[in-house]
Design an enzyme around this catalytic site. Structure first.
Site, short mmCIF file in Angstrom:
data_model
loop_
_atom_site.label_atom_id
_atom_site.label_comp_id
_atom_site.label_asym_id
_atom_site.label_seq_id
_atom_site.Cartn_x
_atom_site.Cartn_y
_atom_site.Cartn_z
N HIS A 43 0.84 -1.19 0.00
CA HIS A 43 0.00 0.00 0.00
C HIS A 43 0.88 1.25 0.00
O HIS A 43 1.03 1.90 -1.03
CB HIS A 43 -0.93 -0.02 1.23
CG HIS A 43 -1.83 1.17 1.30
ND1 HIS A 43 -2.12 1.80 2.48
CD2 HIS A 43 -2.50 1.83 0.34
CE1 HIS A 43 -2.93 2.82 2.24
NE2 HIS A 43 -3.19 2.85 0.93
N PRO B 210 -0.13 -2.54 10.24
CA PRO B 210 -0.91 -1.70 11.16
C PRO B 210 -1.13 -0.28 10.63
O PRO B 210 -1.93 0.45 11.22
CB PRO B 210 -0.04 -1.69 12.42
CG PRO B 210 1.36 -1.86 11.93
CD PRO B 210 1.26 -2.73 10.71
N CYS B 211 -0.44 0.11 9.59
CA CYS B 211 -0.57 1.50 9.12
C CYS B 211 -1.99 1.80 8.68
O CYS B 211 -2.58 2.80 9.08
CB CYS B 211 0.41 1.76 7.96
SG CYS B 211 2.14 1.72 8.51
N HIS B 212 -2.55 0.93 7.81
CA HIS B 212 -3.91 1.17 7.33
C HIS B 212 -4.74 -0.09 7.35
O HIS B 212 -5.83 -0.14 6.76
CB HIS B 212 -3.89 1.75 5.91
CG HIS B 212 -3.02 2.96 5.79
ND1 HIS B 212 -1.71 2.88 5.38
CD2 HIS B 212 -3.26 4.26 6.08
CE1 HIS B 212 -1.18 4.09 5.39
NE2 HIS B 212 -2.09 4.95 5.82
N GLY B 213 -4.21 -1.16 7.97
CA GLY B 213 -5.02 -2.36 8.19
C GLY B 213 -5.09 -3.32 7.04
O GLY B 213 -6.19 -3.82 6.71
#
Ligand code: FES
Length: 243
Positions: A188, A206-209
């Site tokens: 991403h 964990p940044c945007h799932g």
């Protein structure tokens, strides 16, 4: 003589002098002009004698000079052989110089020894137990190496992948089923996902799932592609070379 007569004679003398003076001036000017005219005639009448003599011929500027004395005494064939030899020699010298220049330029632009040393990384697989992840650094990026269990291999192979966002079978992503090798960079925006996490037992960013499965395929979240598989090989049993 009486004073009256003396005064009259003086006046008469002055009057005569005034009348005679202009004519005397005119005479002097005329003499001067005559002298100048004679002097001018004398100067124009003389002729200049050149120390190089006079050219009597009417030479044409269109006359082509003769170059016969520069002609070679050798035959035509000899001259051609010499010309060809010189042209060939100069061409050869120029080609050698150009080759050396290009070679030096390419050597200068190629990667240095320390950069080439980092191009490949060798990993001893015997040190990685089954069911564990190892992260190594390769060309400045993290690389995930997963020693998969038999259950994980079975799950990765039996998953229906055709409907995935980036459809790819597990067999296209591994060379040996028990070893999964991937770049640890989320597709991403480039975060490093966490291992053994997420809804599919693989990796989680964990940044945007974004969720990746045990084959590194994206299953949920904004990541558009699966985790990238770098070039690698197994040159010997228990040895992995990345790059
Ligand atoms: S960078 Fe991983 S989900 Fe956005």
């Amino acid at each position: 003589m009486p004073p009256l007569a003396s005064s009259a004679s003086t006046t008469l003398l002055r009057a005569c002098t005034r009348q005679a003076l202009p004519s005397a001036r005119t005479a002097v000017t005329a003499v001067s002009l005559q002298r100048r005219a004679r002097s001018s005639e004398a100067s124009t009448g003389s002729s200049f004698e050149s120390p190089f003599g006079r050219s009597t011929e009417n030479q044409s500027t269109l006359k082509i000079p003769s170059f016969k004395k520069y002609l070679s005494k050798n035959g035509e064939t000899t001259n051609k052989v010499f010309s060809y030899f010189m042209a060939g020699s100069m061409g050869l010298v120029t080609a050698v110089g150009a080759k050396a220049t290009v070679h030096d330029f390419l050597v200068n632009m190629s990667a240095s020894a320390d950069v080439l040393a980092q191009a490949k990384v060798e990993v001893a697989l015997n040190a990685i137990p089954e069911g564990k992840n190892v992260i190594i650094k390769w060309r400045g990026k993290p690389v995930f190496i997963r020693h998969r269990t038999a259950a994980e291999i079975q799950e990765a192979e039996e998953t229906k992948w055709e409907g995935f966002r980036d459809p790819q079978p597990d067999s296209d992503r591994v060379k040996k089923p028990e070893w999964l090798v991937m770049l640890g960079v989320c597709t991403h925006l480039g975060c490093v996902p966490i291992g053994e996490a997420g809804d599919y037992g693989g990796w989680f960013c964990p940044c945007h799932g974004s969720h990746y499965d045990i084959s590194g395929r994206v299953r949920r979240g904004p990541a558009p592609l699966n985790l990238e598989v770098p070039a690698y090989d197994f040159p010997a049993d228990g040895t992995l070379v990345i790059g």
